[in-house]
Design an enzyme around this catalytic site. Sequence first.
Site, mmCIF file in Angstrom:
data_model
loop_
_atom_site.group_PDB
_atom_site.id
_atom_site.type_symbol
_atom_site.label_atom_id
_atom_site.label_comp_id
_atom_site.label_asym_id
_atom_site.label_seq_id
_atom_site.Cartn_x
_atom_site.Cartn_y
_atom_site.Cartn_z
ATOM 1 N N HIS A 15 0.863 -1.039 -0.098
ATOM 2 C CA HIS A 15 0.027 0.071 0.108
ATOM 3 C C HIS A 15 0.943 1.390 -0.076
ATOM 4 O O HIS A 15 1.381 1.785 1.015
ATOM 5 C CB HIS A 15 -0.824 -0.041 1.339
ATOM 6 C CG HIS A 15 -1.896 1.026 1.275
ATOM 7 N ND1 HIS A 15 -2.965 0.982 1.601
ATOM 8 C CD2 HIS A 15 -1.978 2.281 0.869
ATOM 9 C CE1 HIS A 15 -3.937 2.063 1.717
ATOM 10 N NE2 HIS A 15 -2.827 3.029 1.224
ATOM 11 N N HIS A 54 1.584 5.142 -2.275
ATOM 12 C CA HIS A 54 1.405 6.177 -3.110
ATOM 13 C C HIS A 54 2.476 6.860 -3.775
ATOM 14 O O HIS A 54 3.259 7.498 -3.292
ATOM 15 C CB HIS A 54 0.618 7.344 -2.334
ATOM 16 C CG HIS A 54 -0.655 7.023 -1.698
ATOM 17 N ND1 HIS A 54 -2.016 6.856 -2.418
ATOM 18 C CD2 HIS A 54 -1.044 6.241 -0.630
ATOM 19 C CE1 HIS A 54 -2.903 6.467 -1.623
ATOM 20 N NE2 HIS A 54 -2.393 5.955 -0.504
ATOM 21 N N LEU A 55 2.701 6.532 -5.212
ATOM 22 C CA LEU A 55 3.750 7.156 -5.978
ATOM 23 C C LEU A 55 3.451 8.316 -6.595
ATOM 24 O O LEU A 55 4.402 9.076 -7.049
ATOM 25 C CB LEU A 55 4.260 6.095 -7.064
ATOM 26 C CG LEU A 55 4.610 4.846 -6.157
ATOM 27 C CD1 LEU A 55 5.233 3.735 -7.348
ATOM 28 C CD2 LEU A 55 5.966 5.130 -5.292
ATOM 29 N N HIS A 108 -10.577 0.739 1.233
ATOM 30 C CA HIS A 108 -10.268 2.087 2.124
ATOM 31 C C HIS A 108 -11.726 2.266 2.808
ATOM 32 O O HIS A 108 -12.503 2.631 2.021
ATOM 33 C CB HIS A 108 -9.890 3.378 1.199
ATOM 34 C CG HIS A 108 -9.901 4.798 2.245
ATOM 35 N ND1 HIS A 108 -8.867 5.391 2.466
ATOM 36 C CD2 HIS A 108 -10.874 5.295 2.646
ATOM 37 C CE1 HIS A 108 -9.163 6.526 3.130
ATOM 38 N NE2 HIS A 108 -10.356 6.337 3.267
ATOM 39 N N ASN A 114 -5.208 9.625 7.044
ATOM 40 C CA ASN A 114 -6.465 9.091 7.045
ATOM 41 C C ASN A 114 -6.165 7.605 6.818
ATOM 42 O O ASN A 114 -5.608 7.237 5.714
ATOM 43 C CB ASN A 114 -7.159 9.777 5.928
ATOM 44 C CG ASN A 114 -8.709 9.054 6.095
ATOM 45 O OD1 ASN A 114 -9.234 8.743 7.171
ATOM 46 N ND2 ASN A 114 -9.257 9.359 4.895
ATOM 47 N N PHE A 159 -4.330 14.740 3.969
ATOM 48 C CA PHE A 159 -4.002 13.467 4.827
ATOM 49 C C PHE A 159 -2.850 12.722 4.259
ATOM 50 O O PHE A 159 -2.479 12.792 3.036
ATOM 51 C CB PHE A 159 -5.100 12.701 5.059
ATOM 52 C CG PHE A 159 -6.261 13.045 5.391
ATOM 53 C CD1 PHE A 159 -6.568 12.875 7.103
ATOM 54 C CD2 PHE A 159 -7.614 13.661 5.012
ATOM 55 C CE1 PHE A 159 -7.720 13.362 7.638
ATOM 56 C CE2 PHE A 159 -8.594 14.095 5.687
ATOM 57 C CZ PHE A 159 -8.787 14.056 7.018
ATOM 58 N N ASP A 188 -8.753 3.713 -3.046
ATOM 59 C CA ASP A 188 -8.090 4.278 -1.824
ATOM 60 C C ASP A 188 -7.912 5.703 -2.057
ATOM 61 O O ASP A 188 -7.695 6.244 -2.850
ATOM 62 C CB ASP A 188 -6.679 3.752 -1.678
ATOM 63 C CG ASP A 188 -6.072 4.075 -0.288
ATOM 64 O OD1 ASP A 188 -6.822 3.884 0.728
ATOM 65 O OD2 ASP A 188 -4.977 4.663 -0.427
ATOM 66 N N ASP A 238 1.393 2.747 3.623
ATOM 67 C CA ASP A 238 0.682 3.867 3.233
ATOM 68 C C ASP A 238 1.496 5.056 2.917
ATOM 69 O O ASP A 238 1.010 6.394 3.295
ATOM 70 C CB ASP A 238 -0.757 4.064 4.005
ATOM 71 C CG ASP A 238 -1.717 4.736 3.570
ATOM 72 O OD1 ASP A 238 -1.464 5.156 2.267
ATOM 73 O OD2 ASP A 238 -2.470 5.334 4.224
HETATM 74 O O1 DOR Z 1 -3.380 9.449 4.859
HETATM 75 C C1 DOR Z 1 -3.628 9.268 3.572
HETATM 76 N N1 DOR Z 1 -3.373 9.587 2.457
HETATM 77 N N2 DOR Z 1 -4.725 8.374 3.540
HETATM 78 C C2 DOR Z 1 -5.447 8.456 2.377
HETATM 79 O O2 DOR Z 1 -6.452 7.604 2.435
HETATM 80 C C3 DOR Z 1 -5.165 8.778 1.159
HETATM 81 C C4 DOR Z 1 -3.561 8.958 1.017
HETATM 82 C C5 DOR Z 1 -3.300 9.955 -0.059
HETATM 83 O O3 DOR Z 1 -3.281 9.753 -1.002
HETATM 84 O O4 DOR Z 1 -2.505 10.913 0.543
HETATM 85 ZN ZN ZN Z 2 -6.563 4.695 2.562
HETATM 86 ZN ZN ZN Z 3 -3.490 4.904 0.974
#
Ligand code: DOR
Ligand code: ZN
Ligand code: ZN
Length: 430
Positions: A63, A65-66, A182, A282, A327, A155, A309
Amino acid sequence: MTTWILNGLTVNPETGELSKKHLKIENGKVAEWADGETAPDTAGAETIDAAGKLISPGFIDMHVHLREPGFEYKETIASGTRSAAKGGFTTIACMPNTRPVADSPETVRLVLDKAATEGAVKVLPYAAITKNELGRELTDFAALKEAGAIGFTDDGVGVQNAQMMKDAMAQAKSLGLPIIAHCEDDSLVVGASVTDGAFSRKNGLKGIPNESEAIHVGRDILLAEATGVHYHVCHVSTEQSIRLIRLGKSVGVRVTAEVCPHHLVLSDEDIPDSMDANWKMNPPLRTPRDVEACIEALEDGTIDIIVTDHAPHSAEEKAKGLERAPFGIVGFETAFPLLYTKFVKTGRWTLPFLLRRMTSDPARVFGLETGTLAPGSAADVTLIDLETEKEVDPETFLSLGRNTPFAGWKLSGWPALTMVDGKVVWSEQA
Ligand code: DOR
Ligand code: ZN
Ligand code: ZN
């Protein structure tokens, strides 16, 4: 092409004892493990000195995010995968909440192409459940699978409509791919940035209630039971969700779950009064009681795996303050040292337990061939210095994101070298 990693340490999975070993790699695969007390014949081979370092399978993070395409100012596939490599990760699964959202075969292919040419580690893309993650219309699951998506997720947001989620599950099931959720019911979260708890009360802030997560978990476990899909719960943060996952598992529903390091080591009571947005993510940091429930659930297997995450944002975005900033926190470059220092060094967990939850368990849950260094496996290797204590310094991150609440923390268990398919992709010496 032969490489010997010499004089490293391996950990016995049963006893936790460390012993000296040499590892031979041939053509990108693990060839053999040799006894550390005898010098192997390394003629014609490249050698890497691993004296005193743990030799672990590369970590797997399901999990992350790039941010590419669309948010390259936050992170790129190049910078994100380098950050992953520095954190000891060799396989990562990236979320589709990019711009455009990975809701089309073209965008999934773009991510895969970029990862193949510019990525330092293996990248597995997820595709969106709904177009633009708006929750209105399902994407073309078969075409997305064909393009290389390994599962479906919106997500960043929850799928609000139960019928939409049920249809998504039925389709995913028929294609043999998982739904990654999510869990967040929007009707219970209106403009809040921290959990409903001591911190929100003290500061007169709106709180995100635990039920906003758990209601989706409960709903989706019922839908997973009805459809038979593999249903995976993202970033579990509440005691209530855990209770429901435990129940689902006990009656044979195919539900698995993940937890993030920050939900294991921080609670809402740790958020500084400065209201620094580097403590905003989040799901939010929950109460100490939820933290303990998450730790116990990971220990008893209710939660299967650890993920970061990793969610990079720019300094400008995070400077907007707790209530207005986006978030998310970065995770790759602190994950292992944090958990090693807080749980293994303190004696609560064994080293093999932590390693399993970051290597073989994610591989098992998602049917990957990595996460092991058995002969014949891909030589995805992480060498770890278990001794040296260092302070977390966000300025040294390879991620473009500096958004971490762990700046200044003194940790040990730092990765020293990372290898993917037998090639060094990051080394502290470089
Ligand atoms: O902390 C978070 N960042 N929670 C999420 O659900 C999305 C993610 C984001 O894409 O920044
Ligand atoms: Zn999430
Ligand atoms: Zn995420």
